[in-house]
Design an enzyme around this catalytic site. Structure first.
Site, short mmCIF file in Angstrom:
data_model
loop_
_atom_site.label_atom_id
_atom_site.label_comp_id
_atom_site.label_asym_id
_atom_site.label_seq_id
_atom_site.Cartn_x
_atom_site.Cartn_y
_atom_site.Cartn_z
N GLU A 176 -2.76 53.10 95.25
CA GLU A 176 -3.52 54.53 95.32
C GLU A 176 -2.38 55.56 95.64
O GLU A 176 -2.26 56.05 95.64
CB GLU A 176 -4.76 54.46 96.20
CG GLU A 176 -5.90 53.50 95.46
CD GLU A 176 -5.88 52.46 95.62
OE1 GLU A 176 -6.76 51.88 94.52
OE2 GLU A 176 -4.62 51.26 96.11
N HIS B 81 -16.40 48.97 100.33
CA HIS B 81 -16.79 49.62 99.16
C HIS B 81 -18.04 50.21 99.33
O HIS B 81 -18.31 50.96 98.27
CB HIS B 81 -16.74 48.41 97.80
CG HIS B 81 -15.41 47.57 98.23
ND1 HIS B 81 -15.49 47.00 98.39
CD2 HIS B 81 -14.61 47.81 97.39
CE1 HIS B 81 -14.07 45.69 98.14
NE2 HIS B 81 -13.85 47.11 97.71
#
Length: 335
Positions: free
Chosen positions: A70, A139
């Protein structure tokens, strides 16, 4: 106007803008099947199926799979935006923003300010958030309060398919960086979505339901929770008004203040943890500006200040429920 899912509405917006503007590109993990993978390309269309069909229509130069980094692809998207492209970077889960927070917080959000207003950063970072999918604590978090706190970012949290399409179109066309957050539990929800391209301006709240007894302010998935609560309250003779801010930065303070002054009893529903949350921010605003109009304390219905549990029964209990909103509303009415 057609009935479409939240997922389809987002896909429509992406198709529309990529066809209209060749500067729009996408990058992220598994958008086309995985960087270097030998399987069927575009078999999934991203982890949640939102980008399906884009690869075939616009090719691998504009729909780019990235390595699992990321920090790398958000940084690349920032640079692409500064050079005149209009990138859309997809974080599979907003939880992974911790890996690239320096790029977002210290670079992307600061470019316009640091360059005296001359730098444009037309970048959209799409990310999923929210509990309910049994994906455990790393998550499922709702990190929109973190982004809302950072000057220079616009933060968008759609609650329905129509808004999802219009707000995403607005985000892609905006010259400032936008954090666009999609609740995973909304992808299969459906609603009427206008044909063609349309935009919804940031900073304009939506009055979801009119009412006179209690005002419920809710975000994202919590709008549906508030609507379920309002139906229960209506059966008990209580008229609830619901407002969806749509964006937390900018925040439509005028609409929130106007309805608070009129209704005078307020419940704020927020899936994020309670400390330093959007719920506490809105509550502080309303108390500061409308204190003498309120007929009772503002009630907050939020997730507890804990990580998201993995056990299904605990995860279900973690997410604010219609029953909790009903109880909060009734507690004010009794006061």
């Amino acid at each position: 106007m057609a009935k479409k899912s939240f997922r389809q509405a987002l896909n429509d917006a992406l198709h529309s803008e990529m066809a209209r503007d060749p500067r729009v590109i996408m990058m992220g993990e598994d958008l086309t099947g995985g960087a270097g993978a030998n399987g069927v390309k575009d078999a999934w269309g991203g982890a949640f199926g939102v980008t399906r069909g884009l690869l075939e229509a616009y090719g691998p130069e504009r729909i780019r799979d990235t390595p699992i980094s990321e920090a790398a692809f958000v940084g690349a998207a920032a640079g692409a935006a500064l050079t005149g492209l209009r990138p859309i970077a997809e974080l599979m889960f907003v939880d992974f923003a911790g890996v690239c927070l320096d790029q977002i917080m210290n670079q992307i959000a600061k470019f316009r300010y640091m360059f005296g207003g001359h730098a444009k950063t037309p970048l959209v970072i799409r990310a999923t958030y929210g509990a309910g999918t049994r994906s455990a604590a790393q998550h499922t978090q709702a990190f929109y309060p973190i982004f809302t706190d950072i000057p220079g970012l616009k933060v968008v949290i759609p609650s329905n398919p129509c808004d999802a399409k219009g707000l995403l179109l607005q985000a892609i066309r905006d010259d400032d960086p936008v954090i666009f957050l999609e609740n995973k539990m909304l992808y299969d929800t459906t609603g009427d979505v206008p044909d063609g391209a349309y935009t919804i301006p940031f900073g304009e709240a939506r009055v979801v339901r009119d009412g006179k007894d209690v005002l419920i302010i809710a975000l994202g998935r919590m709008v549906g929770v508030a609507e379920a609560a309002a139906r229960t309250l209506a059966a008990d003779g209580v008229s609830a008004c619901i407002i969806d801010p749509r964006t937390t930065s900018p925040l439509d303070e005028d609409t929130l203040l106007e309805y608070t002054e009129d209704i005078r009893r307020v419940v704020v529903v927020d899936e994020a943890n309670p400390r330093c949350s959007v719920a506490t921010d809105i509550s502080a605003l309303l108390v500061d500006k409308c204190f003498h109009s309120l007929k009772g304390p503002i009630r907050l219905v939020t997730a507890p200040h804990t990580p998201v549990p993995y056990a299904p029964n605990l995860e279900d209990a973690y997410v604010p429920s219609p029953e909790a909103v009903v109880n909060a509303a009734k507690s004010i009415l009794k006061g």
